[in-house]
Design a protein around this motif. Sequence first.
Motif, short mmCIF file in Angstrom:
data_model
loop_
_atom_site.label_atom_id
_atom_site.label_comp_id
_atom_site.label_asym_id
_atom_site.label_seq_id
_atom_site.Cartn_x
_atom_site.Cartn_y
_atom_site.Cartn_z
N ILE A 3 19.43 -36.60 6.21
CA ILE A 3 20.48 -35.59 6.37
C ILE A 3 19.86 -34.25 6.79
O ILE A 3 20.40 -33.56 7.66
CB ILE A 3 21.30 -35.45 5.08
CG1 ILE A 3 22.05 -36.75 4.81
CG2 ILE A 3 22.28 -34.29 5.18
CD1 ILE A 3 22.75 -36.80 3.48
N LEU A 4 18.72 -33.91 6.21
CA LEU A 4 18.05 -32.65 6.56
C LEU A 4 17.63 -32.64 8.02
O LEU A 4 17.84 -31.63 8.71
CB LEU A 4 16.84 -32.44 5.66
CG LEU A 4 16.03 -31.17 5.92
CD1 LEU A 4 16.86 -29.95 5.62
CD2 LEU A 4 14.75 -31.19 5.11
N THR A 5 17.08 -33.73 8.51
CA THR A 5 16.67 -33.77 9.92
C THR A 5 17.87 -33.68 10.85
O THR A 5 17.80 -33.02 11.89
CB THR A 5 15.85 -35.03 10.22
OG1 THR A 5 16.60 -36.19 9.90
CG2 THR A 5 14.53 -35.04 9.48
N ILE A 6 18.97 -34.30 10.47
CA ILE A 6 20.18 -34.22 11.29
C ILE A 6 20.71 -32.79 11.33
O ILE A 6 21.10 -32.29 12.40
CB ILE A 6 21.25 -35.20 10.77
CG1 ILE A 6 20.80 -36.64 11.03
CG2 ILE A 6 22.60 -34.94 11.43
CD1 ILE A 6 21.67 -37.69 10.39
N ILE A 7 20.70 -32.11 10.19
CA ILE A 7 21.16 -30.73 10.13
C ILE A 7 20.28 -29.83 10.98
O ILE A 7 20.78 -28.98 11.73
CB ILE A 7 21.21 -30.24 8.67
CG1 ILE A 7 22.33 -30.96 7.91
CG2 ILE A 7 21.41 -28.73 8.60
CD1 ILE A 7 22.34 -30.72 6.42
N ILE A 8 18.97 -30.03 10.91
CA ILE A 8 18.05 -29.22 11.71
C ILE A 8 18.26 -29.47 13.20
O ILE A 8 18.24 -28.53 14.00
CB ILE A 8 16.59 -29.49 11.29
CG1 ILE A 8 16.35 -28.93 9.88
CG2 ILE A 8 15.60 -28.88 12.27
CD1 ILE A 8 15.02 -29.28 9.28
N ILE A 9 18.50 -30.72 13.58
CA ILE A 9 18.76 -31.03 14.99
C ILE A 9 20.06 -30.37 15.46
O ILE A 9 20.13 -29.83 16.57
CB ILE A 9 18.79 -32.56 15.21
CG1 ILE A 9 17.37 -33.12 15.08
CG2 ILE A 9 19.38 -32.91 16.56
CD1 ILE A 9 17.30 -34.64 15.10
N ILE A 10 21.08 -30.38 14.62
CA ILE A 10 22.36 -29.75 14.98
C ILE A 10 22.19 -28.24 15.14
O ILE A 10 22.73 -27.64 16.08
CB ILE A 10 23.44 -30.09 13.94
CG1 ILE A 10 23.81 -31.57 14.04
CG2 ILE A 10 24.68 -29.22 14.11
CD1 ILE A 10 24.70 -32.08 12.94
N ILE A 11 21.42 -27.62 14.25
CA ILE A 11 21.15 -26.18 14.37
C ILE A 11 20.40 -25.89 15.66
O ILE A 11 20.70 -24.92 16.38
CB ILE A 11 20.37 -25.66 13.14
CG1 ILE A 11 21.27 -25.69 11.90
CG2 ILE A 11 19.85 -24.25 13.37
CD1 ILE A 11 20.55 -25.43 10.61
N ALA A 12 19.41 -26.73 15.99
CA ALA A 12 18.65 -26.54 17.23
C ALA A 12 19.55 -26.69 18.46
O ALA A 12 19.43 -25.92 19.42
CB ALA A 12 17.49 -27.53 17.29
N LEU A 13 20.46 -27.65 18.43
CA LEU A 13 21.41 -27.81 19.55
C LEU A 13 22.32 -26.58 19.67
O LEU A 13 22.64 -26.15 20.78
CB LEU A 13 22.24 -29.08 19.36
CG LEU A 13 21.50 -30.39 19.59
CD1 LEU A 13 22.39 -31.56 19.18
CD2 LEU A 13 21.07 -30.51 21.04
N GLY A 14 22.72 -26.04 18.54
CA GLY A 14 23.53 -24.82 18.55
C GLY A 14 22.77 -23.64 19.16
O GLY A 14 23.33 -22.86 19.94
N LEU A 15 21.50 -23.52 18.80
CA LEU A 15 20.68 -22.46 19.37
C LEU A 15 20.51 -22.63 20.88
O LEU A 15 20.52 -21.64 21.62
CB LEU A 15 19.30 -22.43 18.69
CG LEU A 15 19.24 -21.76 17.32
CD1 LEU A 15 17.89 -22.00 16.69
CD2 LEU A 15 19.52 -20.29 17.45
N ILE A 16 20.34 -23.87 21.31
CA ILE A 16 20.22 -24.12 22.75
C ILE A 16 21.50 -23.70 23.46
O ILE A 16 21.46 -23.01 24.49
CB ILE A 16 19.90 -25.60 23.02
CG1 ILE A 16 18.47 -25.92 22.58
CG2 ILE A 16 20.08 -25.93 24.50
CD1 ILE A 16 18.13 -27.39 22.61
#
Length: 67
Positions: A3-16
């Motif tokens: 879940i933590l890795t998925i959340i971090i990936i979603i945050i990174a996509l938002g930043l992109i």
Amino acid sequence: MKILTIIIIIIALGLIGFNLTQVDYNNPFEGQSTVAIITIVASLCVILMMSILRISKRIEQKVKESK
């Protein structure tokens, strides 16, 4: 951990997504556009690292199951 890795990936996509709006496509290497491009590249690196982490955890789990 999954879940933590998925959340971090979603945050990174938002930043992109946000930083794509900040880039001045006429002058991409001047002013704030440089910062936006650096942040986009850093976010892509984070996505790659989180993907590698998820794959390595999956491999570790399969090795433990086979023993």
